[in-house]
Design an enzyme around this catalytic site. Structure first.
Site, PDB file in Angstrom:
ATOM      1  CE  LYS A 126      41.003  32.714  32.514  1.00  0.00           C
ATOM      2  NZ  LYS A 126      42.352  32.503  31.991  1.00  0.00           N
ATOM      3  CB  THR A 150      42.808  35.616  29.531  1.00  0.00           C
ATOM      4  OG1 THR A 150      43.025  35.406  30.917  1.00  0.00           O
ATOM      5  CG2 THR A 150      43.136  34.345  28.800  1.00  0.00           C
TER       6      THR A 150
END
Length: 334
Positions: free
Chosen positions: A194, A251
Site C-alpha cells: 500500500k 495512506t
C-alpha cells in the site's frame, strides 16, 4: 498473564512510529524506548518530547528512554520499530544481547520487503532467531494521531493465531484497538505494497488528475496487492481488513502520509533526491517499490502500477508518461 497485568515493554527505535506506540502503551504498562541518538534519549527523559522525530507532542512522564539496549532485557514484549532495512541488524544485536536466554515475544511495526533479499519481515526474523514467538503489527495508523491518543484500530498478524490473540489482549489501550490474524503474510504484504500505491496516488494528485483517477489507482492497486499476496502464500480476504484496505485508504488519501508526500513531489516534477531530503523521515514505499517491481518480475505477477512507480523513482520514466502508459494498456475484464 491476563490483560490487566502491567507489562514491561521494550521499544527498539525512537522514530515517530516507535515513539507514538511507546507513548500509547505507557498508559497501561512500564515502557522503555531505546534510541541510537543520545539527544533523542535526553529530550524524551528531560522534556518528555521527541524533538527530532515527533516534535510538539507531549509524551507521558512515565515513558523512559535509554541508549543502552541492555536496559530492555527485562521486557515481557519487545517492539521492533526500526525500518525494514535495519531489521536484520537489530535482530542480530538482540541475539547477541540475549545469548542462550530465550528472547521474549517480538512485534515488528515496519512495513516492506528487505532490500536485496526481497524477504518479508517474518522471514528475516525466522532466519536470524529461528521459530520464536513473533507477530507483525500493521494497519491504518498515523504516528501523530496515535501519539495524541486518537482512536485507532490495527491488526496483529502471526502464524500462531493464539499468540496474536494474546498479544492483542496485552497491547490494546483505550484508544488503540488490535485485531488478531493468523495470516502474517497477508498482513505484511498489505502493509508493504500500500505504500507503493500511496506514492502512485500522490503522483496522480501531484499531476492534478482528479479524484476519479485516484479512485481507479486505489481499486486496481488492491487487485495488484491481492495477486502478490496469494503468490506469496497469503489470503486475499486479509486484504479486505485493516492491514489491507484500511491502510490503503488512509495512506493514499491522508496528507500525513510520507509516501503520499513523496508521490506529490514527484508528480510536481521534483527529483527523488530532493524530495527525500525535504521529507527528513523514512518513506518505506521508496525501497519497497524497487523490491515489489523485482518480485513481480521474478514471480510473474502482473503489477503494472507498482512497476510504473519503481520506474518513475529510478528516473526511467516521467510521471506523465507512466500515467499514459497505464491508461493505454490493453482492455481486459475486471
Amino acid at each position: 498473564m491476563n490483560h490487566a497485568a502491567r507489562l514491561n515493554i521494550g521499544v527498539l527505535a525512537a522514530g515517530a512510529w516507535g515513539t507514538a506506540l511507546a507513548a500509547n502503551w505507557a498508559q497501561r504498562h512500564n515502557v522503555c524506548i531505546w534510541a541510537r541518538e543520545p539527544e533523542v534519549v535526553a529530550s524524551i527523559n528531560r522534556d518528555h518530547i521527541n524533538h527530532q522525530f515527533l516534535p510538539k507532542i507531549a509524551l507521558p512522564i512515565e515513558l523512559k528512554a535509554t541508549g543502552d539496549m541492555v536496559d530492555l532485557c527485562s521486557s515481557d514484549v519487545l517492539i521492533l520499530a526500526t525500518p525494514v532495512a535495519a531489521l536484520r541488524v537489530t535482530l542480530q544485536a538482540l541475539k547477541s544481547l540475549y545469548g542462550t536466554r530465550p528472547v521474549p515475544p517480538l512485534v515488528w511495526v515496519c512495513k516492506g520487503f528487505e532490500p536485496k533479499t526481497g524477504l518479508l519481515p517474518h522471514q528475516v526474523v525466522r532466519e536470524e532467531l529461528g521459530d520464536v514467538a513473533a507477530a507483525a503489527l500493521s494497519g491504518p495508523s498515523f504516528a501523530q494521531e496515535v501519539a495524541r491518543h486518537m482512536p485507532t484500530a490495527v491488526t496483529l498478524g502471526s502464524g500462531d493465531l493464539a499468540l496474536a490473540e494474546k498479544l492483542a489482549d496485552w497491547l490494546h489501550t483505550p484508544n488503540l484497538r488490535l485485531y488478531a490474524s493468523g495470516d502474517v503474510v497477508g498482513v505484511e504484504v498489505g502493509g508493504a505494497v500500500k505504500n507503493v500505491l500511496a506514492i502512485a496516488t500522490g503522483i496522480c494528485d501531484g499531476l492534478s488528475l482528479g479524484h476519479n483517477a485516484r479512485a481507479a489507482l486505489m481499486t486496481r492497486g488492491i487487485a495488484e496487492i491481492g495477486r502478490l499476496c496469494e503468490r506469496l502464500g497469503g489470503h486475499r480476504e486479509t486484504l479486505m481488513g485493516l492491514s489491507g484496505l484500511g491502510d490503503l485508504i488512509l495512506t493514499c488519501t491522508g496528507d500525513l502520509s510520507r509516501n503520499r508526500q513523496v508521490g506529490l513531489a514527484l508528480g510536481q516534477g521534483k527529483s527523488l533526491e530532493e524530495t527525500l531530503a525535504a521529507l527528513g523521515h523514512v518513506a518505506e514505499g521508496v525501497g519497497t517499490a524497487r523490491e515489489v517491481a523485482r518480485l513481480s518480475n521474478e514471480l510473474q505477477v502482473d503489477m503494472p502500477i507498482a512497476r510504473a512507480v519503481a520506474a518513475v523513482m529510478a528516473g526511467e520514466l516521467k510521471a506523465q508518461d507512466a500515467v499514459a502508459q497505464l491508461m493505454s494498456r490493453a482492455q481486459r475484464a475486471e
